[in-house]
Design a protein around this motif. Structure first.
Motif, PDB file in Angstrom:
ATOM      1  N   VAL A 127      34.950  32.356  -0.820  1.00 46.96           N
ATOM      2  CA  VAL A 127      34.245  33.583  -1.511  1.00 46.96           C
ATOM      3  C   VAL A 127      34.373  33.686  -2.811  1.00 46.96           C
ATOM      4  O   VAL A 127      34.175  34.709  -3.308  1.00 46.96           O
ATOM      5  CB  VAL A 127      34.876  34.853  -0.665  1.00 46.96           C
ATOM      6  N   GLU A 128      35.394  32.838  -3.493  1.00 43.65           N
ATOM      7  CA  GLU A 128      35.670  32.828  -4.982  1.00 43.65           C
ATOM      8  C   GLU A 128      35.287  31.570  -5.355  1.00 43.65           C
ATOM      9  O   GLU A 128      35.418  31.305  -6.781  1.00 43.65           O
ATOM     10  CB  GLU A 128      37.425  32.912  -5.267  1.00 43.65           C
ATOM     11  N   GLY A 129      34.337  30.914  -4.692  1.00 44.19           N
ATOM     12  CA  GLY A 129      33.718  29.689  -5.330  1.00 44.19           C
ATOM     13  C   GLY A 129      34.244  28.214  -5.265  1.00 44.19           C
ATOM     14  O   GLY A 129      33.826  27.268  -5.206  1.00 44.19           O
ATOM     15  N   THR A 130      35.541  28.297  -4.845  1.00 41.00           N
ATOM     16  CA  THR A 130      36.494  27.129  -4.687  1.00 41.00           C
ATOM     17  C   THR A 130      36.090  26.316  -3.693  1.00 41.00           C
ATOM     18  O   THR A 130      36.123  27.005  -2.549  1.00 41.00           O
ATOM     19  CB  THR A 130      38.016  27.390  -5.066  1.00 41.00           C
ATOM     20  N   GLY A 131      36.494  25.015  -3.821  1.00 41.82           N
ATOM     21  CA  GLY A 131      36.264  23.997  -2.445  1.00 41.82           C
ATOM     22  C   GLY A 131      37.317  24.282  -1.473  1.00 41.82           C
ATOM     23  O   GLY A 131      38.502  24.272  -2.037  1.00 41.82           O
ATOM     24  N   GLY A 132      37.146  24.423  -0.208  1.00 47.55           N
ATOM     25  CA  GLY A 132      38.115  24.434   0.712  1.00 47.55           C
ATOM     26  C   GLY A 132      37.577  25.343   2.043  1.00 47.55           C
ATOM     27  O   GLY A 132      36.443  24.798   2.506  1.00 47.55           O
ATOM     28  N   GLY A 133      38.124  26.541   2.719  1.00 50.90           N
ATOM     29  CA  GLY A 133      37.435  27.044   3.542  1.00 50.90           C
ATOM     30  C   GLY A 133      36.738  28.357   3.023  1.00 50.90           C
ATOM     31  O   GLY A 133      36.879  28.490   1.602  1.00 50.90           O
ATOM     32  N   GLY A 134      36.222  29.482   3.720  1.00 45.56           N
ATOM     33  CA  GLY A 134      35.693  30.459   3.422  1.00 45.56           C
ATOM     34  C   GLY A 134      36.659  31.490   2.800  1.00 45.56           C
ATOM     35  O   GLY A 134      36.222  32.228   2.015  1.00 45.56           O
ATOM     36  N   LEU A 135      38.096  31.401   2.912  1.00 43.75           N
ATOM     37  CA  LEU A 135      39.062  32.380   2.386  1.00 43.75           C
ATOM     38  C   LEU A 135      39.994  31.798   1.507  1.00 43.75           C
ATOM     39  O   LEU A 135      40.446  32.328   0.730  1.00 43.75           O
ATOM     40  CB  LEU A 135      39.750  33.038   3.703  1.00 43.75           C
ATOM     41  N   THR A 136      40.390  30.421   1.517  1.00 38.20           N
ATOM     42  CA  THR A 136      41.322  29.740   1.226  1.00 38.20           C
ATOM     43  C   THR A 136      40.747  28.422   0.244  1.00 38.20           C
ATOM     44  O   THR A 136      39.994  27.834   0.953  1.00 38.20           O
ATOM     45  CB  THR A 136      42.474  29.643   1.916  1.00 38.20           C
ATOM     46  N   SER A 182      41.503  14.210  14.352  1.00 38.34           N
ATOM     47  CA  SER A 182      40.530  15.055  13.910  1.00 38.34           C
ATOM     48  C   SER A 182      40.852  16.224  13.456  1.00 38.34           C
ATOM     49  O   SER A 182      40.335  17.269  13.856  1.00 38.34           O
ATOM     50  CB  SER A 182      39.282  14.879  14.973  1.00 38.34           C
ATOM     51  N   LEU A 183      41.931  16.388  12.745  1.00 41.85           N
ATOM     52  CA  LEU A 183      42.779  17.626  12.314  1.00 41.85           C
ATOM     53  C   LEU A 183      42.834  17.628  10.925  1.00 41.85           C
ATOM     54  O   LEU A 183      43.386  16.492  10.239  1.00 41.85           O
ATOM     55  CB  LEU A 183      43.931  17.723  13.250  1.00 41.85           C
ATOM     56  N   LEU A 184      42.766  18.732  10.337  1.00 42.36           N
ATOM     57  CA  LEU A 184      42.956  19.214   9.043  1.00 42.36           C
ATOM     58  C   LEU A 184      43.845  20.321   8.933  1.00 42.36           C
ATOM     59  O   LEU A 184      43.569  21.216   9.576  1.00 42.36           O
ATOM     60  CB  LEU A 184      41.555  19.406   7.986  1.00 42.36           C
ATOM     61  N   VAL A 185      44.796  20.032   8.188  1.00 42.55           N
ATOM     62  CA  VAL A 185      45.839  21.314   7.893  1.00 42.55           C
ATOM     63  C   VAL A 185      46.062  21.544   6.406  1.00 42.55           C
ATOM     64  O   VAL A 185      46.285  20.695   5.801  1.00 42.55           O
ATOM     65  CB  VAL A 185      47.424  20.991   8.622  1.00 42.55           C
ATOM     66  N   ASN A 186      45.943  22.889   6.176  1.00 38.17           N
ATOM     67  CA  ASN A 186      45.900  23.133   4.630  1.00 38.17           C
ATOM     68  C   ASN A 186      46.979  24.341   4.533  1.00 38.17           C
ATOM     69  O   ASN A 186      47.009  25.194   5.091  1.00 38.17           O
ATOM     70  CB  ASN A 186      44.958  23.623   3.893  1.00 38.17           C
ATOM     71  N   GLY A 187      47.840  24.269   3.486  1.00 41.91           N
ATOM     72  CA  GLY A 187      48.933  25.389   2.970  1.00 41.91           C
ATOM     73  C   GLY A 187      48.610  25.517   1.758  1.00 41.91           C
ATOM     74  O   GLY A 187      48.547  24.575   0.868  1.00 41.91           O
ATOM     75  N   THR A 188      48.674  26.877   1.087  1.00 48.92           N
ATOM     76  CA  THR A 188      48.500  27.256  -0.166  1.00 48.92           C
ATOM     77  C   THR A 188      49.456  28.350  -0.759  1.00 48.92           C
ATOM     78  O   THR A 188      49.591  29.438   0.207  1.00 48.92           O
ATOM     79  CB  THR A 188      47.030  27.883  -0.569  1.00 48.92           C
ATOM     80  N   VAL A 189      50.137  28.243  -1.629  1.00 47.03           N
ATOM     81  CA  VAL A 189      50.951  29.351  -2.258  1.00 47.03           C
ATOM     82  C   VAL A 189      50.076  29.770  -3.575  1.00 47.03           C
ATOM     83  O   VAL A 189      49.544  29.140  -4.470  1.00 47.03           O
ATOM     84  CB  VAL A 189      52.282  29.007  -2.760  1.00 47.03           C
ATOM     85  N   ARG A 190      49.567  31.041  -3.698  1.00 51.53           N
ATOM     86  CA  ARG A 190      48.975  31.725  -4.671  1.00 51.53           C
ATOM     87  C   ARG A 190      49.913  32.799  -5.367  1.00 51.53           C
ATOM     88  O   ARG A 190      50.360  33.864  -4.642  1.00 51.53           O
ATOM     89  CB  ARG A 190      47.838  32.206  -3.977  1.00 51.53           C
ATOM     90  N   TYR A 191      49.807  32.790  -6.707  1.00 52.33           N
ATOM     91  CA  TYR A 191      50.375  33.800  -7.435  1.00 52.33           C
ATOM     92  C   TYR A 191      49.172  34.646  -8.289  1.00 52.33           C
ATOM     93  O   TYR A 191      48.476  34.096  -8.894  1.00 52.33           O
ATOM     94  CB  TYR A 191      51.363  33.165  -8.600  1.00 52.33           C
ATOM     95  N   LEU A 195      50.778  33.779   0.606  1.00 52.40           N
ATOM     96  CA  LEU A 195      50.523  32.719   1.464  1.00 52.40           C
ATOM     97  C   LEU A 195      49.126  32.508   1.841  1.00 52.40           C
ATOM     98  O   LEU A 195      48.792  33.616   2.558  1.00 52.40           O
ATOM     99  CB  LEU A 195      51.594  32.644   2.595  1.00 52.40           C
ATOM    100  N   GLU A 196      48.702  31.390   2.117  1.00 55.98           N
ATOM    101  CA  GLU A 196      47.429  31.154   2.604  1.00 55.98           C
ATOM    102  C   GLU A 196      47.281  29.928   3.485  1.00 55.98           C
ATOM    103  O   GLU A 196      48.108  28.801   3.182  1.00 55.98           O
ATOM    104  CB  GLU A 196      46.267  31.054   1.553  1.00 55.98           C
ATOM    105  N   GLY A 197      46.617  29.699   4.565  1.00 57.21           N
ATOM    106  CA  GLY A 197      46.716  28.590   5.407  1.00 57.21           C
ATOM    107  C   GLY A 197      45.375  28.387   6.171  1.00 57.21           C
ATOM    108  O   GLY A 197      44.656  29.366   6.260  1.00 57.21           O
TER     109      GLY A 197
END
Length: 300
Positions: free
Chosen positions: A50-59, A194-203, A226-228
């Motif tokens: 939703v912010e335009g960045t490549g990834g998932g819909g929220l993160t 067939s699994l993708l796992v992502n973790g993000t720390v946002r300031y 935290l985002e995942g």
């Protein structure tokens, strides 16, 4: 809650977007697949958030958007509609990836305030607008090629957010109408499973992704959030999964909760993908907001 007219309008907008998805799917069948198409596997560029960045819909993910590999350029254009209990969000934008190393993106968000706009004296259906300029660089790792290593792909990114109605959101007590989020993402793709796992720390100090400005009367400082994401590839064309994202709680008049979604993404080719989701954005001013998410992405 929605009036009957608003429900019809929302349903019509989703129907129009769905029709656009169907048209794009039919059109892409006529596009020849040649060796100049980006070299990445389907869906490994993610979709546009939703912010335009490549990834998932929220993160965001550490993966670079588009299908360009080394010495190639990949790009996406997208449109997203989110129908919530009392509001609606439209997002349109573009993304370009360079050599599977650097990504730049732009998104414009339009937040339909519906009844809240009338209550604030702005008029029913008044739209708050925000522009998001993003940049991301892959620091190390390759989520696709390095299957023999537990090291994830890691990327550092930033999103500069500026509100187009700064004077209006300041009446809510926000501290700033523009600010920059900085995040670090790590993504691991387990091809055998067939699994993708992502973790993000946002300031960040953004209120509701920045749509309600940044900082407020409760606090006006950057804090880690935290985002995942987890995605399971059912086959090479379809992925299902879920995401979560914590958010700061800066405004006394608009308490804020974490957001989450469950989604299904379908990519019949590298030129088009469709993502549908059920999303819960937590409290937004007047109560919890849940609803349908639909996004169309076209690119290479």
């Amino acid at each position: 809650m929605f009036t009957t007219t608003e429900c019809r309008r929302g349903a019509l907008r989703l129907a129009v977007l769905a029709a656009g998805c169907a048209w794009a799917l039919a059109a892409q069948a006529q596009v020849p697949q040649d060796r100049h198409t980006g070299g990445k596997l389907l869906l490994t560029g993610g979709v546009n958030s939703v912010e335009g960045t490549g990834g998932g819909g929220l993160t965001p993910w550490a993966l670079i958007g588009g299908y360009g590999e080394s010495n190639q350029i990949g790009a996406n254009a997208f449109t997203t509609r989110v129908e919530l209990d009392d509001f609606a969000l439209d997002v349109h934008g573009v993304l370009v990836g360079f050599s599977n190393r650097v990504e730049v993106s732009f998104a414009r968000q339009r937040f339909d305030t519906r009844d809240l706009g009338a209550a604030l004296g702005l008029g029913r259906g008044f739209r708050l607008e925000q522009d998001v300029l993003g940049a991301k660089v892959r620091l190390f790792g390759d989520a696709v090629l390095e299957q023999d290593s537990w090291l994830p792909q890691v990327a550092l990114g930033a999103q500069y957010k500026t509100h187009r109605q700064g004077d209006i959101v300041r009446t809510l007590g926000v501290a700033d109408t523009s600010a920059t989020d900085v995040y670090l993402s790590a993504t691991k793709l387990f091809l055998a499973q067939s699994l993708l796992v992502n973790g993000t720390v946002r300031y960040t100090k953004a209120n509701q992704f920045g749509i309600l400005g940044h900082g407020g009367d409760r606090r006006d400082s950057y804090r880690p959030q935290l985002e995942g994401s987890v995605a399971w590839l059912l086959n090479r064309h379809i992925a299902v999964g879920g995401e979560f994202r914590t958010k700061p709680d800066n405004l006394g008049v608009a308490g804020e909760d974490a957001a989450w979604d469950v989604f299904v993404a379908w990519a019949p080719s590298k030129h088009v993908s469709v993502t549908a989701a059920w999303v819960d954005l937590g409290n937004i001013v007047v109560g919890d907001q849940r609803g349908a998410y639909l996004s169309l992405q076209i690119g290479f």
